[in-house]
Design a protein around this motif. Structure first.
Motif, mmCIF file in Angstrom:
data_model
loop_
_atom_site.group_PDB
_atom_site.id
_atom_site.type_symbol
_atom_site.label_atom_id
_atom_site.label_comp_id
_atom_site.label_asym_id
_atom_site.label_seq_id
_atom_site.Cartn_x
_atom_site.Cartn_y
_atom_site.Cartn_z
ATOM 1 N N HIS A 74 -2.847 -15.588 10.501
ATOM 2 C CA HIS A 74 -3.049 -15.480 8.857
ATOM 3 C C HIS A 74 -2.233 -15.510 8.743
ATOM 4 N N SER A 75 -1.895 -15.873 7.501
ATOM 5 C CA SER A 75 -0.664 -16.693 6.478
ATOM 6 C C SER A 75 -1.060 -16.210 4.948
ATOM 7 N N ILE A 76 0.509 -15.219 4.890
ATOM 8 C CA ILE A 76 0.899 -15.094 3.834
ATOM 9 C C ILE A 76 0.022 -15.876 2.390
ATOM 10 N N CYS A 77 -0.893 -14.689 2.048
ATOM 11 C CA CYS A 77 -2.099 -15.023 0.883
ATOM 12 C C CYS A 77 -1.326 -14.601 -0.705
ATOM 13 N N ASN A 78 -1.026 -15.600 -1.417
ATOM 14 C CA ASN A 78 -0.776 -15.738 -2.483
ATOM 15 C C ASN A 78 -1.864 -15.855 -2.994
ATOM 16 N N MET A 79 -1.447 -15.599 -4.643
ATOM 17 C CA MET A 79 -2.581 -15.465 -5.631
ATOM 18 C C MET A 79 -1.783 -15.961 -6.730
ATOM 19 N N THR A 80 -2.911 -16.717 -7.752
ATOM 20 C CA THR A 80 -2.354 -16.621 -8.892
ATOM 21 C C THR A 80 -3.417 -16.673 -10.452
ATOM 22 N N MET A 81 -3.387 -15.883 -10.888
ATOM 23 C CA MET A 81 -4.159 -15.619 -11.843
ATOM 24 C C MET A 81 -4.592 -15.517 -13.357
ATOM 25 N N GLU B 36 -9.375 -5.301 -3.438
ATOM 26 C CA GLU B 36 -10.270 -6.161 -2.286
ATOM 27 C C GLU B 36 -9.269 -6.091 -0.626
ATOM 28 N N ILE B 37 -10.181 -6.853 -0.375
ATOM 29 C CA ILE B 37 -9.367 -6.860 0.995
ATOM 30 C C ILE B 37 -7.907 -8.225 1.055
ATOM 31 N N ILE B 38 -6.621 -7.186 1.798
ATOM 32 C CA ILE B 38 -5.405 -7.921 1.610
ATOM 33 C C ILE B 38 -5.505 -9.098 2.936
ATOM 34 N N HIS B 39 -5.007 -10.356 3.014
ATOM 35 C CA HIS B 39 -4.592 -11.001 4.553
ATOM 36 C C HIS B 39 -3.760 -10.823 4.255
ATOM 37 N N CYS B 40 -2.527 -10.543 5.501
ATOM 38 C CA CYS B 40 -0.932 -10.837 5.508
ATOM 39 C C CYS B 40 -0.362 -11.845 6.661
ATOM 40 N N LYS B 41 0.674 -12.005 6.754
ATOM 41 C CA LYS B 41 0.679 -12.974 7.954
ATOM 42 C C LYS B 41 0.491 -12.077 9.571
ATOM 43 N N CYS C 62 -0.915 -8.803 9.103
ATOM 44 C CA CYS C 62 -1.556 -7.522 9.314
ATOM 45 C C CYS C 62 -2.323 -7.643 8.087
ATOM 46 N N THR C 63 -3.871 -6.559 8.033
ATOM 47 C CA THR C 63 -4.410 -6.932 6.874
ATOM 48 C C THR C 63 -4.689 -5.472 6.237
ATOM 49 N N LEU C 64 -4.494 -5.719 4.882
ATOM 50 C CA LEU C 64 -4.896 -3.963 3.853
ATOM 51 C C LEU C 64 -6.272 -4.341 4.281
ATOM 52 N N PHE C 65 -6.683 -3.166 4.129
ATOM 53 C CA PHE C 65 -8.716 -3.112 3.796
ATOM 54 C C PHE C 65 -8.831 -2.092 3.060
ATOM 55 N N PRO C 66 -9.306 -2.273 1.333
ATOM 56 C CA PRO C 66 -8.958 -1.071 0.139
ATOM 57 C C PRO C 66 -9.468 -0.126 0.489
ATOM 58 N N PRO C 67 -9.458 1.134 -0.241
ATOM 59 C CA PRO C 67 -10.119 2.290 0.189
ATOM 60 C C PRO C 67 -11.876 2.212 -0.560
ATOM 61 N N ASN C 68 -12.422 3.495 -0.585
ATOM 62 C CA ASN C 68 -13.824 3.785 -0.986
ATOM 63 C C ASN C 68 -13.590 3.854 -2.578
ATOM 64 N N PRO C 69 -14.577 3.050 -3.510
ATOM 65 C CA PRO C 69 -14.040 2.649 -4.500
ATOM 66 C C PRO C 69 -14.753 3.801 -5.023
ATOM 67 N N ASN C 70 -15.553 4.970 -4.578
ATOM 68 C CA ASN C 70 -15.941 6.197 -4.880
ATOM 69 C C ASN C 70 -14.942 7.366 -4.786
ATOM 70 N N LEU C 71 -14.354 8.009 -4.099
ATOM 71 C CA LEU C 71 -13.741 8.475 -4.145
ATOM 72 C C LEU C 71 -12.745 8.699 -5.264
ATOM 73 N N PRO C 72 -11.439 9.689 -5.324
ATOM 74 C CA PRO C 72 -11.014 9.637 -6.857
ATOM 75 C C PRO C 72 -9.290 8.914 -6.163
ATOM 76 N N PRO C 73 -9.434 8.966 -7.254
ATOM 77 C CA PRO C 73 -7.207 8.468 -6.981
ATOM 78 C C PRO C 73 -6.870 9.211 -6.081
ATOM 79 N N PRO C 74 -5.479 8.207 -5.495
ATOM 80 C CA PRO C 74 -4.942 9.298 -4.667
ATOM 81 C C PRO C 74 -3.786 10.143 -5.334
ATOM 82 N N ALA C 75 -3.343 10.910 -5.516
ATOM 83 C CA ALA C 75 -2.755 11.894 -6.575
ATOM 84 C C ALA C 75 -1.363 11.387 -6.100
ATOM 85 N N THR C 76 -0.720 11.484 -7.697
ATOM 86 C CA THR C 76 1.132 11.396 -7.981
ATOM 87 C C THR C 76 1.693 12.499 -8.518
#
Length: 576
Positions: free
Chosen positions: A1-8, A82-87, A89-103
């Protein structure tokens, strides 16, 4: 997979990807239309309701390549990851129903993040690939375990990196456990970040102080011109300026500065003496100017008083006009509206007349008080009286002056009534009765005021006599106080002597019972049972003062040597 760049932006979104079918499948699972490079949908017949996560609003603030992470438009709207495709590796998003991670709490000036949950086979190149799209990275400190610290160049890129917290990462298409992990991104506290933040805060404080100083310098009044240093030329010019009346204030300031600096010496002492003499010559001029101004003030006061008296007289005439118009022979011919206006005008004129009359009376009262103050300054006896008596006498004098002013006002009213009675002859008997009643009332008031004035004068004389008597009593009390102090001192001395004799008698009795003597501590322990205030040093001093009655002897040998006191008062009697 190629590096994904996005302009919104609000119009379109472009996204290069190597496998459009896989990307379309992932986007279909999220319930969002997949978009191609040209910004058009890859699947024209896409139906969002057919996705596995139906009900998610098609809002896409996160780009696949992490090149930009725009802030959410509104906190009420959910952020879709969303799913993030890098060169590599691939990043899969967490479950949206779960609470946000603590910081943890964000440290000041934080530019460093902690990244945990990395795959065991992760390398620095992989970390740079994933987090490098958030912003410029200055340093990566990777541990042997599955975590690392990343330091960015800017603070705002830390928020973009925190967006990846909770994502599952997979290296390539491998399913090995060492190639997968769940990212946990949190703030990290670094000394370099804190040091840079403190430097920036100090720089801002310096800029703020500089800005305030510039503002204060702008608002500060201009400083006075500098004083020239002493020289023969400046001294001659200053001597001419001191003699000039217009330049004297500025010249005397220069002379004062020279004197404070210590410019005087034996050579120029004559010059300074002449300048000081010229300065002294202005005292007569200033005194004459002051007296002239005081004279002008007095003349202005007299002029104002005369004008005010004329104004008050005219007000009296206007009030008398309204009173004449209020009489029945003229009042009946006016209409109801005219009567109302006349009544209102009469009240206004009386109020203004009374106000100006009180002002004139106040001026006269002040003049009388000044005259009474001058009389009091001339009499030397008033200075010797007590403060309370003087204040009472002043209060009585003020009451006397006020009564005198009221008496003058009543006399003026009586004279005005008499003049009106002489000018306007009585027509009806009712008017005569009213005038006679007013005259009788004013005469009674005058008589009462005169009696009160005489009574106040008698009280004033009585108070003065009481003051003189109180002064004599005070002198007598001071003499009696001195006698009382002397008497108390004599009584105290007698009591002290009696106490000494009493103490000597008790000690004699005690030692007579102990024929072999007793130590000073033993004697004091017996005496302190009778009186706890007895001191050992006082008892020893008393025994030393009476050698015919008490004698000190040394008993014992060596370490048992001891001083004892014996009673020897009867030895002279026995020998005789």
């Amino acid at each position: 997979h190629s590096i994904c760049n996005m302009t919104m932006d609000s119009n379109s979104m472009t996204m290069p990807m190597s496998d459009p079918n896989a990307w379309a499948t992932a986007m279909n699972n999220l319930g969002m239309p997949p978009i191609g490079i040209t910004g058009q949908q890859l699947m024209p017949d896409f139906d969002p309701s057919l996705g596995m996560m139906a009900g998610i609003t098609p809002l896409n603030p996160m780009m696949p390549g992490l090149g930009m992470v725009p802030a959410p438009l509104s906190q009420d709207l959910p952020v879709v990851k969303e799913i993030i495709h890098c060169k590599s590796c691939t990043l899969f998003p967490p479950n949206p129903n779960l609470p946000p991670p603590a910081t943890r709490d964000r440290p000041p000036g934080c530019k460093t993040v902690f990244v945990g949950g990395l795959p065991e086979n992760a390398t620095e190149q992989l970390i740079m690939e994933v987090f490098g799209q958030c912003g410029d990275i200055t340093a990566i400190r990777k541990s042997k375990k599955n975590f690392c610290h990343i330091r960015f160049a800017e603070e705002f890129t830390v928020d973009k990196a925190l967006f990846l917290s909770g994502y599952r990462i997979r290296l390539g298409s491998s399913t090995d456990k060492k190639d997968t992990g769940r990212l946990h991104v949190d703030f990290a506290q670094a000394r370099d970040d804190l040091y840079e933040w403190e430097c920036r805060q100090r720089m801002l404080a310096r800029e703020e102080r500089h800005r305030r100083k510039v503002e204060e310098d702008r608002l500060r009044p201009p400083s006075p011109p500098p004083i020239v240093h002493y020289s023969e030329h400046e001294c001659s010019q200053l001597g001419d300026k001191i003699k000039d009346d217009g330049k004297f204030p500025e010249a005397v300031r220069v002379l004062l500065t020279w004197l404070e600096r210590g410019e005087v010496n034996r050579r120029n002492a004559n010059n300074f003496y002449s300048m000081i003499q010229s300065s002294n010559g202005h005292i007569r001029r200033l005194t004459s100017e002051k007296s002239q101004h005081e004279k002008e003030v007095e003349e202005a006061k007299d002029k104002f008083k005369t004008a005010l008296a004329g104004i008050v007289g005219q007000f009296e005439q206007i009030v008398s006009v309204f009173q004449a118009a209020s009489k029945q022979k003229a009042w009946d011919h006016f209409s109801k509206a005219q009567r109302k206006n006349l009544d209102m005008w009469r009240k206004q004129a009386e109020e203004i007349r009374n106000m100006h009359n009180e002002q004139l009376m106040g001026i006269r009262r002040e003049e009388e008080m000044e005259m009474s103050d001058d009389d009091m300054e001339d009499s030397p006896d008033s200075k010797d009286s007590e403060d309370s008596g003087v204040s009472q006498a002043e209060a009585l004098k003020e009451e006397n002056d006020s009564l005198r002013c009221q008496l003058d006002a009543y006399r003026n009213e009586v004279e005005l009534l008499k003049q009106e009675q002489g000018k306007n002859q009585p027509i009806s008997s009712e008017e005569d009765t009213t005038h006679s009643q007013q005259l009788s009332f004013l005469q009674q008031a005058l008589q009462g005021m005169q009696k009160q004035l005489l009574k106040m004068r008698e009280e004033l004389k009585q108070r003065e006599a009481e003051l003189e008597k109180s002064l004599e009593d005070k002198q007598l009390l001071t003499v009696l106080g001195l006698w009382e102090k002397q008497l108390k001192a004599c009584v105290r001395l007698c009591q002290r002597r009696q106490g000494v004799h009493y103490l000597a008698g008790i000690i004699s009795t005690f030692l007579h019972v102990h024929p072999f003597g007793a130590s000073i501590e033993y004697i004091c322990s017996y005496l302190q049972r009778l009186d706890t205030k007895i001191n050992t040093s006082e008892v020893e001093a008393l025994l030393s003062r009476l050698p015919c009655t008490f004698r000190q002897e040394l008993t014992g040998v060596g370490a048992s040597l001891e001083k004892r006191w014996n009673f020897c008062g009867f030895q002279g009697i026995k020998s005789t």
